[in-house]
Structures are given as structure tokens and as C-alpha cells.
Write an enzyme that holds these catalytic residues in place. Structure first.
Site, PDB file in Angstrom:
ATOM      1  N   ASP A  98       0.673  -1.202   0.041  1.00 24.26           N
ATOM      2  CA  ASP A  98      -0.045  -0.069  -0.028  1.00 24.26           C
ATOM      3  C   ASP A  98       0.961   1.238   0.083  1.00 24.26           C
ATOM      4  O   ASP A  98       2.039   1.274   0.559  1.00 24.26           O
ATOM      5  CB  ASP A  98      -0.856   0.010   1.090  1.00 24.26           C
ATOM      6  CG  ASP A  98      -1.728   1.114   1.283  1.00 24.26           C
ATOM      7  OD1 ASP A  98      -2.362   1.905   0.185  1.00 24.26           O
ATOM      8  OD2 ASP A  98      -1.943   1.681   2.497  1.00 24.26           O
ATOM      9  N   ASP A 133      -0.412   4.736   0.803  1.00 22.72           N
ATOM     10  CA  ASP A 133      -0.701   6.027   1.851  1.00 22.72           C
ATOM     11  C   ASP A 133      -0.606   5.233   3.445  1.00 22.72           C
ATOM     12  O   ASP A 133      -1.255   4.130   3.501  1.00 22.72           O
ATOM     13  CB  ASP A 133      -2.206   6.532   1.630  1.00 22.72           C
ATOM     14  CG  ASP A 133      -2.193   6.991   0.425  1.00 22.72           C
ATOM     15  OD1 ASP A 133      -1.309   8.010   0.157  1.00 22.72           O
ATOM     16  OD2 ASP A 133      -3.353   7.060  -0.243  1.00 22.72           O
TER      17      ASP A 133
END
Length: 182
Positions: free
Chosen positions: A7, A9
Site C-alpha cells: 500500500d 498511503d
């Protein structure tokens, strides 16, 4: 070769610090990371400011200059030599983030090819051996092994293997075998 999805963020990019900085500046507040233990920023901001909070991340320049999480570049460079690494980010929730996120990845992680960027909505579509993510909901439907990257909002989440930082990610993958899980 094993495949790892990562991922962006709050795992690679320090989105929360920038969101806090802009919010505090706009409203002359002093919310700190310590105030978010077990909560998201959305949980501590008054209801009348939720639209303003959303407008901050919808700004064209928000994702362009985020800080990089400590050691993320070095660890991901090393992992990309031994594993197939893909970046999987839920860009669909902030459509104007596509360009800035792409440029951010090119600037900070030039060793990862753009063909390994996955801009998606629902991460259950990912086919990989591992997913490193800060959102428990993304890990529950993932078919491989999920690693929960610690962030203030997920400190109370249980039932996942957890890594607190990129050095712990590096240590975790030192122990991983060479045969794909999926």
C-alpha cells in the site's frame, strides 16, 4: 518468485502527517499524532469540519510532495531484488490523486517500474503472496498473507501479523522462503 503488494498511503507515504499539518494550519489547531491513538483523523475532527478535512486530500497538490516513511526506499529497493514488488493504492477514493501518486512513485521509487503500480478500489482483486497495508479491511479479504503496517488508526486492530516500521518489514522478509504461497 514471491509477489509482494505494498500500500502507498501510511505505508510508503506519510499521508497522515501532511493531512494533520494542513488541517492544523487551516484551523489553527494543535492535533498531534499522539491524539489519534486507536482513532483516525476523521474521528477527532468535529462533524462540521469533515467536508473541509476531505477537501484537504482532494486538493490537486496533496499527494505530490508527501514525505517518505523512514527506510521505505532502502527496504523496498532490497525487496525488489528478491521479490516481485507491486504498489497497490486505493486511488479510486481520490480520483485526482492518480497523477500526483504516479509522479511521487517515480521520484522516490524509480527502481519500481510503472507496470508494477496498481491503482485500484477493492484490494481483494490483488493476486499476490503478501500485502502490506495499514487498513485491516484490506487484509481481511486478501487471499495471501497480510501484514498490518502500524498506524495510529489501527493500533487496536487484532488478528493480523503486524509490522511497526520498514526495518521490521525487512526482518520479516529475511525469514520468508522462496516458494510462492498462491
Amino acid at each position: 518468485m514471491l509477489r509482494i503488494c505494498v500500500d502507498m498511503d501510511e505505508v510508503m507515504a506519510d499521508t497522515l502527517s501532511e493531512h494533520l499539518r494542513r488541517y492544523n494550519e487551516a484551523f489553527s489547531e494543535q492535533i498531534a499524532l499522539a491524539d489519534l491513538s486507536g482513532k483516525g483523523l476523521w474521528d477527532v475532527v468535529s462533524n462540521d469540519r469533515l467536508d473541509d478535512l476531505r477537501a484537504i486530500i482532494d486538493a490537486e497538490d496533496f499527494f505530490e510532495d508527501l514525505g517518505v516513511m523512514p527506510d521505505a526506499e532502502d527496504v523496498l529497493r532490497d525487496l525488489s531484488r528478491r521479490f516481485e514488488v507491486f504498489i497497490a493504492t486505493q486511488a479510486m477514493s481520490v480520483p485526482n490523486s492518480f497523477g500526483p501518486k504516479y509522479r511521487w512513485l517515480q521520484r522516490h521509487f524509480p527502481f519500481l517500474p510503472p507496470t508494477h503500480y496498481v491503482f485500484c478500489g477493492d484490494k481483494s482483486i490483488l493476486r499476490a503472496d503478501y500485502l502490506i497495508d495499514d487498513m485491516p479491511r484490506n487484509l481481511t479479504r486478501f487471499q495471501g498473507t497480510g501484514l498490518l503496517y502500524s498506524a495510529p488508526h489501527n493500533l487496536m486492530a487484532e488478528g493480523f501479523d503486524r509490522v511497526a516500521n520498514w526495518q521490521e518489514v525487512a526482518e520479516y522478509f529475511k525469514e520468508v522462503g522462496l516458494q510462492p504461497l498462491v
